[in-house]
Design an enzyme around this catalytic site. Structure first.
Site, PDB file in Angstrom:
ATOM      1  N   ARG A 107       0.885  -1.174   0.000  1.00 45.32           N
ATOM      2  CA  ARG A 107       0.000   0.000   0.000  1.00 45.32           C
ATOM      3  C   ARG A 107       0.914   1.213   0.000  1.00 45.32           C
ATOM      4  NH1 ARG A 107      -5.307   1.243   3.555  1.00 45.32           N
ATOM      5  NH2 ARG A 107      -6.081  -0.085   1.887  1.00 45.32           N
ATOM      6  N   HIS A 134      -7.334   0.773  -6.469  1.00 41.40           N
ATOM      7  CA  HIS A 134      -7.552  -0.098  -5.305  1.00 41.40           C
ATOM      8  C   HIS A 134      -8.216  -1.391  -5.811  1.00 41.40           C
ATOM      9  CE1 HIS A 134      -7.793  -1.351  -1.289  1.00 41.40           C
ATOM     10  NE2 HIS A 134      -8.673  -0.493  -0.780  1.00 41.40           N
ATOM     11  N   GLN A 137     -10.079  -4.026  -3.500  1.00 46.67           N
ATOM     12  CA  GLN A 137     -11.373  -3.578  -2.993  1.00 46.67           C
ATOM     13  C   GLN A 137     -12.473  -3.805  -4.027  1.00 46.67           C
ATOM     14  OE1 GLN A 137     -12.078  -2.168   0.261  1.00 46.67           O
ATOM     15  NE2 GLN A 137     -14.074  -2.827  -0.490  1.00 46.67           N
ATOM     16  N   ASP A 226     -17.217   6.926  -1.363  1.00 50.21           N
ATOM     17  CA  ASP A 226     -15.968   6.769  -0.614  1.00 50.21           C
ATOM     18  C   ASP A 226     -15.725   8.085   0.132  1.00 50.21           C
ATOM     19  OD1 ASP A 226     -13.449   5.912   0.246  1.00 50.21           O
ATOM     20  OD2 ASP A 226     -12.498   6.034  -1.723  1.00 50.21           O
ATOM     21  N   CYS A 266     -16.270   1.309   0.654  1.00 53.20           N
ATOM     22  CA  CYS A 266     -15.095   0.481   0.962  1.00 53.20           C
ATOM     23  C   CYS A 266     -14.671   0.606   2.420  1.00 53.20           C
ATOM     24  CB  CYS A 266     -13.947   0.835   0.026  1.00 53.20           C
ATOM     25  SG  CYS A 266     -13.336   2.521   0.189  1.00 53.20           S
ATOM     26  N   ARG A 294     -13.313  -8.970   1.498  1.00 57.84           N
ATOM     27  CA  ARG A 294     -11.908  -8.678   1.160  1.00 57.84           C
ATOM     28  C   ARG A 294     -11.052  -9.917   1.433  1.00 57.84           C
ATOM     29  NH1 ARG A 294      -9.754  -3.491   1.281  1.00 57.84           N
ATOM     30  NH2 ARG A 294      -7.806  -4.543   0.762  1.00 57.84           N
TER      31      ARG A 294
HETATM   32  N1  NVA Z   1      -9.965   6.457  -1.372  1.00 55.15           N
HETATM   33  C1  NVA Z   1      -9.593   6.053  -0.022  1.00 55.15           C
HETATM   34  C2  NVA Z   1      -9.821   4.592   0.158  1.00 55.15           C
HETATM   35  C3  NVA Z   1      -9.510   4.077   1.546  1.00 55.15           C
HETATM   36  C4  NVA Z   1      -9.673   2.597   1.653  1.00 55.15           C
HETATM   37  C5  NVA Z   1      -8.140   6.417   0.229  1.00 55.15           C
HETATM   38  O1  NVA Z   1      -7.314   6.267  -0.691  1.00 55.15           O
HETATM   39  O2  NVA Z   1      -7.825   6.876   1.321  1.00 55.15           O
HETATM   40  N1   CP Z   2     -11.153  -0.405   2.441  1.00 52.16           N
HETATM   41  C1   CP Z   2      -9.878  -0.454   2.875  1.00 52.16           C
HETATM   42  O1   CP Z   2      -8.920  -0.670   2.108  1.00 52.16           O
HETATM   43  O2   CP Z   2      -9.750  -0.262   4.213  1.00 52.16           O
HETATM   44  P1   CP Z   2      -8.404  -0.020   5.038  1.00 52.16           P
HETATM   45  O3   CP Z   2      -7.880   1.332   4.642  1.00 52.16           O
HETATM   46  O4   CP Z   2      -8.825  -0.104   6.460  1.00 52.16           O
HETATM   47  O5   CP Z   2      -7.420  -1.100   4.666  1.00 52.16           O
END
Ligand code: NVA
Ligand code: CP
Length: 311
Positions: A107, A134, A137, A226, A266, A294
């Site tokens: 990540r 992502h 997800q 989101d 998500c 997930r």
């Molecule tokens: N769009 C959000 C998704 C979090 C799971 C982010 O990138 O923070």
């Molecule tokens: N939806 C998702 O990826 O959640 P986290 O940021 O908690 O991993």
């Protein structure tokens, strides 16, 4: 000697429709075994490295629990507690980490970082979220839709909110699996379609833009949103709160969607910002199944990347 081609999962377009059909079937099989407390351990002695340069709850727990359930083990690294935060080149980190583990989940910020890591890795690399995409997800979201409603082909998904990593990945999925995404974002926060698709792949059959979020939701089979401010963009939070005020998923938006429409998010969610509590905590919401799934889809994904199709 030529190295065998390594399968990575860096964006949704890395797999084709038949690979997705297999993964959804396999996730369903793996989930049934989990629910029946039956062991499913095809990855004994395999190790997953998880690298987090941003926070996570679901991604960490689902990959970590999932890998243990498959019989393997995990190593957890963050920018703060590894040399990654002290500017060791990504290429060197990839070369070293991939000599010791069988699979890597990352990540991070720019997609280019994960692409660079994968290019220098001896083992498959999975995108656990980047600024651009992502895919794990969306894999879970599609699996959840299919579980609840059957095939998504020909269906309509309404995206309300930021033109972010989730929105980009929905666009890729719609083209690949032949459904439509209606997108409504505030002005200035539109999707940059070029990130997701090449110009010849952008078609009105799969992607339509609406200035009014209510219009995007009309007739939709799934309404989803989101956070207004994604990780890495926190400095814009106050400005975004003003700009996004009309892009909250409300009961009125759900009312113009199909009567059996689902709501997904998500997570993490902010009730009263991108979604009203009545929606996310209401009968059309499947967010808890979505989060649990997930783990099931990622178990199918890790198995597939390491030992291929099992049918
Ligand atoms: N769009 C959000 C998704 C979090 C799971 C982010 O990138 O923070
Ligand atoms: N939806 C998702 O990826 O959640 P986290 O940021 O908690 O991993």
């Amino acid at each position: 000697m030529t190295m065998p081609t390594i399968k990575h999962y860096l964006q949704f377009t890395d797999f084709n429709a038949s690979q997705y059909a297999y993964l959804f079937d396999r996730a369903s099989f793996i989930k049934k075994k989990f629910k029946a407390y039956e062991k499913h351990q095809p990855l004994v002695d395999r190790t997953l490295a998880m690298i987090f340069e941003k926070a996570s709850t679901r991604t960490r727990v689902s990959f970590e629990a999932g890998m243990y359930q498959l019989g393997g083990s995990v190593v957890h690294l963050t920018t703060g507690d590894s040399q990654l935060g002290r500017a060791e080149p990504i290429e060197d980190s990839a070369r070293v980490i991939s000599r010791m583990v069988d699979l890597v989940m990352i990540r991070t910020f720019e997609q280019s970082k994960i692409e660079c890591f994968a290019a220098h890795s001896r083992v498959p690399v999975i995108n656990g979220l980047t600024n651009e995409f992502h895919p794990c997800q969306i894999l879970a979201d599609l699996f959840t839709f299919i579980e609840q409603r059957g095939s998504i082909q020909g269906k309509t998904v309404a995206w309300v909110g930021d033109g972010n990593n989730m929105a980009n990945t929905w666009l890729q999925a719609a083209k690949l699996l032949d459904f439509k995404v209606n997108v409504s974002t505030p002005s200035g926060y539109e999707i940059d379609e070029k990130i997701a698709l090449s110009p010849e792949d952008i078609s009105a059959d799969h992607y339509q833009v609406y200035s009014n979020p209510m219009d995007a939701c009309r007739g939709a089979d799934l309404v989803t949103t989101d956070v207004w401010t994604s990780m890495g963009f926190e400095a814009e939070n106050e400005v975004r709160k003003q700009a996004f005020a009309a892009w909250r998923v409300t009961p009125q938006m759900m009312a113009v969607a199909k009567t059996n429409a689902l709501f997904m998010h998500c997570l993490p969610a902010h009730r009263g910002e991108e979604v009203d509590a009545e929606v996310i905590d209401g009968p059309q919401s499947v967010v808890w199944d979505e989060a649990e799934n997930r783990m099931h889809v990622q178990k199918a994904l890790m198995e597939y990347l390491l030992i291929g199709r099992q049918d």
